[in-house]
Design an enzyme around this catalytic site. Structure first.
Site, mmCIF file in Angstrom:
data_model
loop_
_atom_site.group_PDB
_atom_site.id
_atom_site.type_symbol
_atom_site.label_atom_id
_atom_site.label_comp_id
_atom_site.label_asym_id
_atom_site.label_seq_id
_atom_site.Cartn_x
_atom_site.Cartn_y
_atom_site.Cartn_z
ATOM 1 N N GLY A 110 29.548 27.039 46.535
ATOM 2 C CA GLY A 110 29.657 28.380 46.864
ATOM 3 C C GLY A 110 31.226 28.711 47.199
ATOM 4 O O GLY A 110 31.690 29.851 47.900
ATOM 5 N N SER A 112 33.731 28.964 44.614
ATOM 6 C CA SER A 112 34.011 29.543 43.411
ATOM 7 C C SER A 112 34.836 28.727 42.520
ATOM 8 O O SER A 112 35.836 29.153 42.018
ATOM 9 C CB SER A 112 34.798 30.852 43.916
ATOM 10 O OG SER A 112 34.160 31.724 44.339
ATOM 11 N N SER A 114 33.979 27.953 39.652
ATOM 12 C CA SER A 114 34.021 28.440 38.205
ATOM 13 C C SER A 114 35.043 29.492 37.990
ATOM 14 O O SER A 114 35.558 29.476 37.148
ATOM 15 C CB SER A 114 32.693 28.739 37.737
ATOM 16 O OG SER A 114 32.088 29.579 38.606
ATOM 17 N N ASP A 158 35.288 36.687 43.862
ATOM 18 C CA ASP A 158 35.579 35.409 43.786
ATOM 19 C C ASP A 158 36.847 35.481 42.870
ATOM 20 O O ASP A 158 38.043 34.781 43.245
ATOM 21 C CB ASP A 158 34.640 34.519 42.955
ATOM 22 C CG ASP A 158 33.340 34.576 43.620
ATOM 23 O OD1 ASP A 158 33.285 35.147 44.667
ATOM 24 O OD2 ASP A 158 32.417 34.246 42.837
HETATM 25 C C1 GLA Z 1 28.442 34.714 44.364
HETATM 26 C C2 GLA Z 1 29.005 35.930 43.335
HETATM 27 C C3 GLA Z 1 30.144 36.906 43.998
HETATM 28 C C4 GLA Z 1 29.313 37.401 45.277
HETATM 29 C C5 GLA Z 1 28.684 36.601 46.065
HETATM 30 C C6 GLA Z 1 27.722 36.949 47.170
HETATM 31 O O1 GLA Z 1 29.576 34.103 44.793
HETATM 32 O O2 GLA Z 1 29.877 35.072 42.315
HETATM 33 O O3 GLA Z 1 30.390 37.821 43.137
HETATM 34 O O4 GLA Z 1 28.438 38.351 44.925
HETATM 35 O O5 GLA Z 1 27.858 35.361 45.342
HETATM 36 O O6 GLA Z 1 28.629 37.897 48.087
#
Ligand code: GLA
Length: 356
Positions: A110, A112, A114, A158
């Site tokens: 979680g 990010s 990617s 992200d």
């Molecule tokens: C993922 C998505 C984001 C966002 C979050 C939840 O990380 O990539 O764009 O929607 O979930 O807040």
């Protein structure tokens, strides 16, 4: 010979503002001091060849973006093909390039990873071809690359955070206007990220389903997105109530950071977690347990971060005792769940750039 330039793009942690970016809402996030690095060397042919320090095999695709992103193999190359296609559509010339990718952003957490790969590769591909995009275009391009590559309908936070971060600062992001306000992180505050030991990928999670449920609320109200809903309209609709109250919490959190009102931050994070758990149903018992362990160990507040369903929790605490909080919380969590958590202290870092 001139050394090949290197491009870096950081991962991010969402401090507050879950499941609202796709409603063009507001979030507070932080580009972190973990990043993806891409060394780029121009090629005489029109191929994009990518290698990754973490994965086997090489990706070999046409620089004109004609290769289908989801069909690209090995799997991790889908993102590269997505970026190549999006940039070609935006007008990048089909210049060949060799990409050597390495990363210390944890995958499936979680944070990010990617988005960071896509932003760093987009920068590298653009630079080699003498093609310039502004920050918003770069973020939107990377977001579209993710949609094309994996079909995951992610929002924009992200990529915007990875592009626009500033060292020592959190970022108040308006996901409609793509406007950024950099908010200094008080030096007495530290940001702790703890992985629950439960992996998840966005592709394999109910993220798209939750997003669709939340968007259905907007449609029922005759709205395009829930940014435009009032509290009264969603009072009895849990998915909608989450989005609207979460956006209110984001504003309150940003205001507390502006005023250095540290006491206000923790309760807002805990309320965000509760709403993500009860109204949005994106938590799992392990993330709830980890939040509790962190608060019992002395964190001001904690909440799940990213899409939920596994991955990480983010917590804020006093800088002098973060190590002790992390130790106590992970020990408790291990005893309660039998899972192996991993904790990192993260700092606000600069957004994506060319570093050599
Ligand atoms: C993922 C998505 C984001 C966002 C979050 C939840 O990380 O990539 O764009 O929607 O979930 O807040």
């Amino acid at each position: 010979m001139k050394p090949s330039p290197t491009f870096r793009a950081p991962g991010r942690v969402n401090l507050i503002g879950g499941q609202v970016d796709y409603h063009e809402g507001w979030v507070v996030s932080l580009a972190i001091d973990r990043d993806v690095r891409v060394r780029a060397t121009a090629r005489a042919d029109a191929r994009v060849i990518a290698r990754s320090a973490a994965f086997d095999g090489a990706v070999d695709i046409a620089a004109d973006g004609s290769d289908d992103p989801p069909a690209t193999r090995p799997d991790w190359g889908r993102a590269i093909a997505g970026v190549t296609r999006v940039l070609a559509e935006l007008g990048r010339a089909p210049v060949g390039v060799e990409l050597a990718i390495s990363s210390n952003v944890p995958v499936g957490a979680g944070l990010s990873s990617s988005a960071a790969v896509e932003v760093a590769c987009a920068l590298a591909l653009s630079d080699v071809a003498g093609f310039a995009l502004n920050g918003g275009e770069l973020a939107r391009g990377a977001q579209r690359a993710e949609h094309l590559a994996t079909g995951v309908p992610c929002g924009i936070q992200d990529q915007m955070t990875s592009v626009c971060g500033r060292a020592g600062h959190a970022m108040f992001l308006d996901c409609r206007m793509l406007e950024v306000e950099h908010l200094p992180l008080p030096p007495e505050l530290s940001v702790l990220v703890v992985h629950s030991g439960v992996p998840r990928t966005l592709e394999g999670s109910p993220y798209a389903q939750r997003r669709a449920e939340s968007e259905a609320v907007a449609a029922r109200l005759g709205l395009r997105v829930l940014r435009d809903a009032t509290p009264d309209q969603v009072r009895e609709i849990p998915r909608g109530r989450h989005a609207v109250t979460e956006m209110e919490r984001v504003h309150a959190f940003a205001e507390a950071l502006r005023g250095r009102d540290l006491d206000a931050l923790g309760p807002l994070m805990l309320a965000s977690h509760a709403s993500s758990r009860d109204d949005m149903e994106v938590s799992i018992p392990e993330l709830d347990a980890l939040v509790e362990c962190l608060v019992e160990a002395g964190a001001y507040g904690a909440r799940l971060t990213g899409a939920g369903f596994g991955g990480c929790v983010v917590a804020l605490g006093p800088v002098q005792s973060t190590g002790a909080i992390a130790d106590r919380a992970t020990e408790q969590y291990r005893a309660r769940t039998g899972l192996e958590p991993t904790a990192w202290v993260v700092r606000g870092s600069a957004g994506a750039n060319r570093s050599g």
